[in-house]
Design a protein around this motif. Structure first.
Motif, PDB file in Angstrom:
ATOM      1  N   ALA A  68       6.458  -2.390   0.092  1.00  0.00           N
ATOM      2  CA  ALA A  68       6.444  -1.195   0.959  1.00  0.00           C
ATOM      3  C   ALA A  68       5.608  -1.485   2.193  1.00  0.00           C
ATOM      4  CB  ALA A  68       5.812  -0.021   0.202  1.00  0.00           C
ATOM      5  N   SER A  69       5.789  -0.697   3.231  1.00  0.00           N
ATOM      6  CA  SER A  69       4.908  -0.792   4.395  1.00  0.00           C
ATOM      7  C   SER A  69       3.559  -0.181   4.015  1.00  0.00           C
ATOM      8  CB  SER A  69       5.532  -0.083   5.595  1.00  0.00           C
ATOM      9  OG  SER A  69       5.179   1.276   5.616  1.00  0.00           O
ATOM     10  N   GLY A  70       2.610  -0.271   4.909  1.00  0.00           N
ATOM     11  CA  GLY A  70       1.259   0.225   4.628  1.00  0.00           C
ATOM     12  C   GLY A  70       1.235   1.690   4.233  1.00  0.00           C
ATOM     13  N   THR A  71       2.124   2.466   4.796  1.00  0.00           N
ATOM     14  CA  THR A  71       2.194   3.899   4.503  1.00  0.00           C
ATOM     15  C   THR A  71       2.366   4.144   2.998  1.00  0.00           C
ATOM     16  OG1 THR A  71       3.133   4.248   6.688  1.00  0.00           O
ATOM     17  CG2 THR A  71       3.453   6.024   5.105  1.00  0.00           C
ATOM     18  N   GLY A  72       3.142   3.290   2.350  1.00  0.00           N
ATOM     19  CA  GLY A  72       3.330   3.414   0.907  1.00  0.00           C
ATOM     20  C   GLY A  72       2.013   3.236   0.158  1.00  0.00           C
ATOM     21  N   GLU A 148      -9.403   1.306  13.314  1.00  0.00           N
ATOM     22  CA  GLU A 148      -8.443   2.310  13.808  1.00  0.00           C
ATOM     23  C   GLU A 148      -7.582   1.652  14.882  1.00  0.00           C
ATOM     24  OE1 GLU A 148      -6.042   4.770  14.388  1.00  0.00           O
ATOM     25  OE2 GLU A 148      -7.417   5.877  13.069  1.00  0.00           O
ATOM     26  N   THR A 149      -6.360   1.344  14.495  1.00  0.00           N
ATOM     27  CA  THR A 149      -5.456   0.539  15.326  1.00  0.00           C
ATOM     28  C   THR A 149      -5.000   1.276  16.582  1.00  0.00           C
ATOM     29  OG1 THR A 149      -4.677  -0.167  13.161  1.00  0.00           O
ATOM     30  CG2 THR A 149      -3.535  -1.075  15.038  1.00  0.00           C
ATOM     31  N   SER A 150      -5.121   2.594  16.591  1.00  0.00           N
ATOM     32  CA  SER A 150      -4.693   3.342  17.781  1.00  0.00           C
ATOM     33  C   SER A 150      -5.758   3.352  18.874  1.00  0.00           C
ATOM     34  CB  SER A 150      -4.342   4.780  17.394  1.00  0.00           C
ATOM     35  OG  SER A 150      -5.483   5.449  16.881  1.00  0.00           O
ATOM     36  N   VAL A 175     -10.591   3.222   1.597  1.00  0.00           N
ATOM     37  CA  VAL A 175     -10.636   2.617   2.929  1.00  0.00           C
ATOM     38  C   VAL A 175      -9.294   1.982   3.274  1.00  0.00           C
ATOM     39  CG1 VAL A 175     -11.800   0.922   4.386  1.00  0.00           C
ATOM     40  CG2 VAL A 175     -13.121   2.183   2.674  1.00  0.00           C
ATOM     41  N   ASP A 176      -8.819   2.270   4.478  1.00  0.00           N
ATOM     42  CA  ASP A 176      -7.608   1.646   5.021  1.00  0.00           C
ATOM     43  C   ASP A 176      -8.028   0.397   5.796  1.00  0.00           C
ATOM     44  OD1 ASP A 176      -5.658   0.833   6.865  1.00  0.00           O
ATOM     45  OD2 ASP A 176      -5.015   2.858   7.367  1.00  0.00           O
ATOM     46  N   THR A 177      -7.612  -0.788   5.303  1.00  0.00           N
ATOM     47  CA  THR A 177      -7.915  -2.044   6.018  1.00  0.00           C
ATOM     48  C   THR A 177      -6.636  -2.695   6.537  1.00  0.00           C
ATOM     49  OG1 THR A 177      -7.703  -3.433   4.032  1.00  0.00           O
ATOM     50  CG2 THR A 177      -9.894  -2.510   4.493  1.00  0.00           C
ATOM     51  N   GLN A 201       1.565  -7.194   7.450  1.00  0.00           N
ATOM     52  CA  GLN A 201       2.090  -7.657   8.746  1.00  0.00           C
ATOM     53  C   GLN A 201       1.060  -7.727   9.869  1.00  0.00           C
ATOM     54  OE1 GLN A 201       2.407  -4.633   7.491  1.00  0.00           O
ATOM     55  NE2 GLN A 201       2.969  -3.052   8.964  1.00  0.00           N
ATOM     56  N   LYS A 202      -0.222  -7.666   9.506  1.00  0.00           N
ATOM     57  CA  LYS A 202      -1.229  -7.704  10.571  1.00  0.00           C
ATOM     58  C   LYS A 202      -2.083  -8.961  10.390  1.00  0.00           C
ATOM     59  CE  LYS A 202      -0.233  -2.920  11.190  1.00  0.00           C
ATOM     60  NZ  LYS A 202      -0.591  -1.547  11.470  1.00  0.00           N
ATOM     61  N   GLY A 203      -3.296  -8.849   9.872  1.00  0.00           N
ATOM     62  CA  GLY A 203      -4.129 -10.052   9.740  1.00  0.00           C
ATOM     63  C   GLY A 203      -3.580 -11.100   8.785  1.00  0.00           C
TER      64      GLY A 203
END
Ligand SMILES: *Cc1c(COP(=O)(O)O)cnc(C)c1O
Length: 401
Positions: A68-72, A148-150, A175-177, A201-203
């Motif tokens: 799943a994507s991070g949202t999942g 915070e990516t935004s 925590v969201d990492t 899909q990030k670090g």
């Protein structure tokens, strides 16, 4: 990009804060036959990635992997550990924190949002003060976005932990990492985090499609009596199957090959070196921004993100018009401003498989794009970044000689 051409030469510059460029090594690792996910070869792969992830989250307990994507994985964290109507204290660091809060509402939780102007990380004192008021311990979890990516602002999770302890409050810490894991120092166990949410899909430099929950003992115990409905996201069945290297339903096998490669690559470079590289590219980027005479969106230097830098446009200038010019002329994708920051900022991603020349090339694309879009700025940002990177490289050169 040439007109009347169906081909663009060279690599696209994917300088958004995720997805990040996928290294050739990872692409090759995925280019394999999909195997029987109930067979012995898979079992070896399963065990390898499940153990390997613990070294990235820095935890002794289980890490659950979702296709799943991070949202999942956000949903999994909430659905496993909480019950309908539970109060959760969330911190409005920006767009992603807001999405997580909205999800909590949709799931039937009662989020409380500590608001902010999106220009700094979470304030541990505000969290401590709110928890101290909650003498009845109605708040069941504190949720914070690490990076915070935004906005390009980091929250200091060790200090959030201390704030919760200082209030003597039993709430879980989640925590969201998603945009910091594998880019910015993170320690699940040492910082006393109960559930850490991550993404591929990030670090970690993988394609989108995997996400994670690192789960501590306290969260596992609380989950036993938590009442939110959950099936696909349930930790219990996952962890039971994972003990033997297997999954209760078909895993994303080829992404797991990629994950095994990513974990190896991070350790070959050394996590400390990976974090130092991200710090260096972030500093080079900030020097470029100041060189252009533009403003870094994050107000607090102590909260600067090492995975991306958000840049405020001069008054009256549309960030998306500039981004479009940079894409058309130089084949570089830059991050857009999200929700209330739309058009006002752009974001330079500098996380994942990026080296000194990648970041210099990206910054050159920004500087030339600003000029072509007619955005008022000074020349010389790229030079400032180069001067910094050159100086940063020399001690390493001296040490190697
Ligand atoms: C990217 C991101 C998300 C969302 O992840 P998806 O994979 O798009 O679902 C959530 N939180 C943060 C901090 C992110 O950077």
């Amino acid at each position: 990009m040439a007109k009347n051409s169906s081909r663009t030469a060279g690599r696209h510059f994917l300088q958004i804060p995720g997805p990040t460029p996928v290294p050739d090594r990872i692409l090759r690792a995925m280019d394999m036959p999909t195997i029987d996910h109930r067979g012995p070869e898979f079992q070896r792969l399963g065990k390898r990635v499940l153990e390997g992830l613990k070294t990235i989250f820095k935890c002794a307990g289980p890490v659950v992997i979702y296709p799943a994507s991070g949202t999942g994985a956000w949903e999994a964290a909430l659905a496993n550990a909480l019950s309908p109507g539970d109060r959760v204290l969330m911190y409005e660091t920006g767009h992603f924190a807001t999405l997580w809060k909205n999800m909590a509402t949709k799931l039937g939780l009662a989020p409380e949002f500590i608001s902010s102007d999106w220009r700094a990380g979470a304030d541990p004192k505000a969290i401590e003060a709110r928890l101290k008021e909650d003498a009845a311990h109605a708040i069941k979890a504190v949720c914070v976005v690490h990076n915070e990516t935004s906005t390009g602002c980091v929250s200091h999770i060790d200090q959030v932990r201390k704030a919760i302890d200082a209030a003597g409050h039993p709430a879980l810490l989640m925590v969201d990492t998603i945009s910091s894991l594998g880019s910015i120092d993170y320690r699940h166990d040492e910082w006393g985090v109960d559930v850490t949410v991550g993404g591929s899909q990030k670090g970690l430099m993988l394609p989108p499609g995997l996400s994670f929950n690192a789960v501590g003992d306290k969260a596992l115990a609380v989950a036993k009596n938590a009442k939110l409905p959950r099936s696909f996201w349930s930790w219990e069945e996952m962890i039971a199957n994972n003990r033997n290297g297997f999954f209760p339903y078909t895993p994303a096998t080829n992404l797991l090959y990629a994950l095994a490669e990513s974990i190896d690559m991070l350790h070959e470079e050394g996590l400390e070196n990976v974090f130092a590289r991200h710090d260096r590219h972030a500093e080079a980027t900030r020097r470029a921004v100041r060189g252009w005479g533009l403003e870094i969106w994050c107000r607090e230097p102590k909260d600067y993100s090492s995975s991306l830098t958000a840049v405020l446009m001069p008054d009256g200038q549309d960030a998306d018009r500039f981004r479009k010019a940079a894409l058309e002329h130089f084949d570089i994708s830059l991050g857009t401003g999200l929700s209330k920051l739309g058009g006002k900022i752009f974001r330079i991603g500098h996380l994942g498989d990026i080296n000194d020349l990648t970041i210099v090339g990206a910054l050159a694309g920004v500087e030339m794009g600003l000029a072509l879009a007619g955005v008022p700025h000074r020349k010389g940002g790229v030079q400032a970044a180069m001067d910094y990177l050159e100086a940063a490289a020399s001690p390493a050169r001296a040490a190697a000689e």
